[in-house]
Design an enzyme around this catalytic site. Structure first.
Site, PDB file in Angstrom:
ATOM      1  N   GLU A 331       0.847  -1.200  -0.010  1.00 39.22           N
ATOM      2  CA  GLU A 331       0.081  -0.024  -0.070  1.00 39.22           C
ATOM      3  C   GLU A 331       0.900   1.348  -0.014  1.00 39.22           C
ATOM      4  O   GLU A 331       1.935   1.311   0.805  1.00 39.22           O
ATOM      5  CB  GLU A 331      -0.904   0.063   1.330  1.00 39.22           C
ATOM      6  CG  GLU A 331      -2.077  -0.840   1.010  1.00 39.22           C
ATOM      7  CD  GLU A 331      -3.255  -0.523   2.307  1.00 39.22           C
ATOM      8  OE1 GLU A 331      -4.430  -0.852   2.053  1.00 39.22           O
ATOM      9  OE2 GLU A 331      -2.817   0.197   3.281  1.00 39.22           O
ATOM     10  N   CYS A 332       0.713   2.131  -0.949  1.00 38.68           N
ATOM     11  CA  CYS A 332       1.422   3.391  -1.094  1.00 38.68           C
ATOM     12  C   CYS A 332       2.838   3.240  -0.978  1.00 38.68           C
ATOM     13  O   CYS A 332       3.594   2.862  -1.956  1.00 38.68           O
ATOM     14  CB  CYS A 332       0.803   4.360   0.054  1.00 38.68           C
ATOM     15  SG  CYS A 332       1.000   6.110  -0.373  1.00 38.68           S
ATOM     16  N   GLY A 333       3.488   3.645   0.022  1.00 31.18           N
ATOM     17  CA  GLY A 333       4.866   3.432   0.339  1.00 31.18           C
ATOM     18  C   GLY A 333       5.353   1.974  -0.061  1.00 31.18           C
ATOM     19  O   GLY A 333       6.512   1.884  -0.418  1.00 31.18           O
TER      20      GLY A 333
END
Length: 443
Positions: A331-333
Site C-alpha cells: 500500500e502506497c509506500g
C-alpha cells in the site's frame, strides 16, 4: 466484549492548524496521570496522530470515519472503550468539514462523529489576532448543526493575560463555557514533515513533551469541568458483526520507520479472525519469514530511506524469493518499494525491488489526497476480484511509469475515476490506495 457507553468528548476546531493534536495529547496525558482509563480516537483517515495518542493514553487509538467505514464497523470500534473512564476523540480539519458526496453513512466530518456518538465538542480556538470576536465564532459553531453539541471552548495561542481577559469578555455574554486559555509555547511544538507530524517513534523527546503538556493543562485548564462535560456514548444496534478476512493465516508485516502506516483496526481484525502477525523490518535488512503465507508492505516513508532500502540486499533477496510462491501486497509506500525505482527529493534514483514496474519521483512531487473507492479487477490478499473497498489516498509521489496490469478501478469521493489504478504482476499487487473498510462485492 461489552458495549461502550463510556462518556466522551471530541476535541475539534474551526480549521486545521488550530492546535487540536497538541491539546488532545495534553488531555490524554493529564487524564492518564490522574489515574483515568482514557480511550483515544481519531476522526477521519490519519495514521500519524493515533500513534501519538497511543503513547499518551497507553492504549491503542482507533480511527472513526463516517465516509469510509460501514456503520457496523464504526459501532464495533466504539467497543474499544468498554472499560474506559472517558473517551477522547481528536477531530479532523474544521468541525463541519467533509466531502460534498456522502459515503458509507456521512461526509467524513468530525461533526458526523459527534452526532453519532452524542459526544459534546470542545472547540479549540486559535485566538491569535482576535479578541471578543472569538465568541462570535463559537456561537456560530454552536448554532450551525442542531445534532452537534458544543460543550465549550479552549482558547489557544493567547498572547498575554490582558489578551485572555479581552477574549473572555466576549464569552461572558455568549453562554459558551471557557475551559481555559493556553499561551503560545514554541518549545512544545511537535515537528512536522510533508505528510504531517514526524512520527511518534522518531521523536526521542516525546516522553518529556507529554509530561510538559500534561503540566500545562493541569495549570491552565479546568480539567474537572472538562470531565464533567463528557456525555455517555450513544449506541446504535448493529445489523451484523463486521469481520475482516485476513490476508493469510501467517502474515509477514513490514514494520519500521519506513513502513508504519496501517490502521490498528485492520491488524486487530486480522488477529480476531485468527491470523498471526509476524513483523519484519526492511530497514534492518530483514526478509519476510518464509513460513508465512503472505507478505504485506504498508505505507510510510520509503522516500526518506530509499538509499538504505536499495542497499538492503538480504531483504530484497528474501522478498523476491518469497514472491515466487506467495502473494505480496503493498500500500502506497509499500507499493513504491515493490516498484522498479524511486527518485528521492534530491533527484537521485534508487533501485527498488523490481517486483512491479512502477517508477516514482519525489523531486517533482505532487499532492494526491482524498477519499477513494476501489473496485478490484484482480484479487489482493483477503479480497476477491469485484470487491469494493473504501479508503483514501495521501502521498506526494509523481508516477513516472506504471507498465503493469491495473489492479483496480479507483474513484474519488464524487465517483469520478482517477488515474491511479495500482498494478499487478504475478503474485505481487500494490496501489496508492489505503484500505479502511470493505464496502461490498460486485457480481
Amino acid at each position: 466484549m461489552a458495549g461502550n457507553n463510556a462518556p466522551g468528548l471530541i476535541i475539534a476546531a474551526p480549521a486545521s492548524h488550530s492546535g487540536k493534536t497538541t491539546l488532545t495529547l495534553s488531555l490524554l496525558a493529564a487524564l492518564r496521570r490522574r489515574g483515568r482509563i482514557v480511550q483515544p480516537y481519531k476522526c477521519g483517515p490519519d495514521y500519524i496522530d493515533p500513534a501519538f495518542h497511543t503513547l499518551a493514553a497507553g492504549r491503542a487509538s482507533f480511527n472513526l470515519d463516517s465516509w469510509a467505514q460501514g456503520r457496523d464497523r464504526f459501532e464495533a470500534l466504539l467497543d474499544a472503550g468498554y472499560d474506559a473512564d472517558i473517551c477522547i476523540a481528536e477531530g479532523v480539519m474544521g468541525l463541519f468539514d467533509g466531502v460534498a458526496t456522502p459515503g458509507a453513512w456521512g461526509n467524513g466530518s468530525t461533526a458526523d462523529i459527534a452526532a453519532a456518538t452524542g459526544w459534546p465538542v470542545v472547540l479549540v480556538l486559535d485566538v491569535s489576532g482576535q479578541a471578543q470576536s472569538a465568541a462570535a465564532v463559537a456561537l456560530g459553531f454552536a448554532r450551525y448543526r442542531e445534532d452537534v453539541a458544543i460543550a465549550g471552548v479552549i482558547l489557544n495561542k493567547v498572547a498575554s493575560a490582558r489578551h485572555a481577559a479581552l477574549v473572555r469578555d466576549g464569552f461572558s455574554r455568549s453562554g459558551v463555557a471557557v475551559f481555559g486559555a493556553i499561551g503560545r509555547d514554541d518549545g512544545l511544538t511537535l515537528p512536522e514533515r510533508h505528510l504531517g507530524l514526524v512520527q511518534a517513534q522518531e521523536d526521542s523527546s516525546l516522553a518529556g513533551k507529554l509530561t510538559a503538556l500534561a503540566d500545562l493543562v493541569e495549570r491552565d485548564l479546568d480539567l474537572a469541568a472538562l470531565e464533567a462535560a463528557a456525555r455517555p456514548t450513544r449506541r446504535q444496534p448493529r445489523t451484523a458483526t463486521p469481520r475482516l478476512l485476513p490476508p493469510g493465516q501467517r502474515v509477514a508485516l513490514a514494520r519500521d520507520a519506513a513502513f508504519s502506516f496501517i490502521y490498528p483496526h485492520l491488524v486487530a481484525g486480522w488477529r480476531a479472525a485468527g491470523a498471526e502477525i509476524v513483523p519484519f523490518s526492511p530497514l534492518a535488512d530483514e526478509p519476510p519469514d518464509p513460513s508465512c503465507d503472505v507478505a504485506w508492505l504498508p505505507g510510510g516513508y520509503p522516500e526518506l530511506h530509499a538509499g538504505r532500502l536499495a542497499a538492503a540486499s538480504r531483504f530484497a533477496d528474501g522478498i523476491r524469493a518469497f514472491a515466487q510462491n506467495h502473494p505480496v501486497h503493498g500500500e502506497c509506500g509499500g507499493y513504491m518499494t515493490l516498484g522498479a525505482g524511486l527518485i528521492d527529493a534530491g533527484g537521485t534514483r534508487h533501485a527498488m525491488l523490481g517486483l512491479l514496474g512502477l517508477e516514482t519521483d519525489f523531486a517533482q512531487r505532487r499532492l494526491h489526497l482524498g477519499y477513494r473507492t476501489a473496485t478490484l479487477l484482480a484479487a489482493i490478499p483477503g479480497h476477491a476480484p469485484g470487491s469494493v473497498l473504501r479508503g483514501h489516498e495521501f502521498h506526494y509521489a509523481r508516477v513516472v511509469a506504471q507498465p503493469d496490469q491495473p489492479l483496480a478501478e479507483i474513484c474519488d469521493a464524487t465517483g469520478a475515476g482517477t488515474a491511479e489504478t495500482g498494478g499487478r504482476r504475478g503474485r505481487v499487487t500494490g496501489s496508492f490506495f489505503h484500505m479502511v473498510d470493505a464496502a461490498e462485492a460486485r457480481s
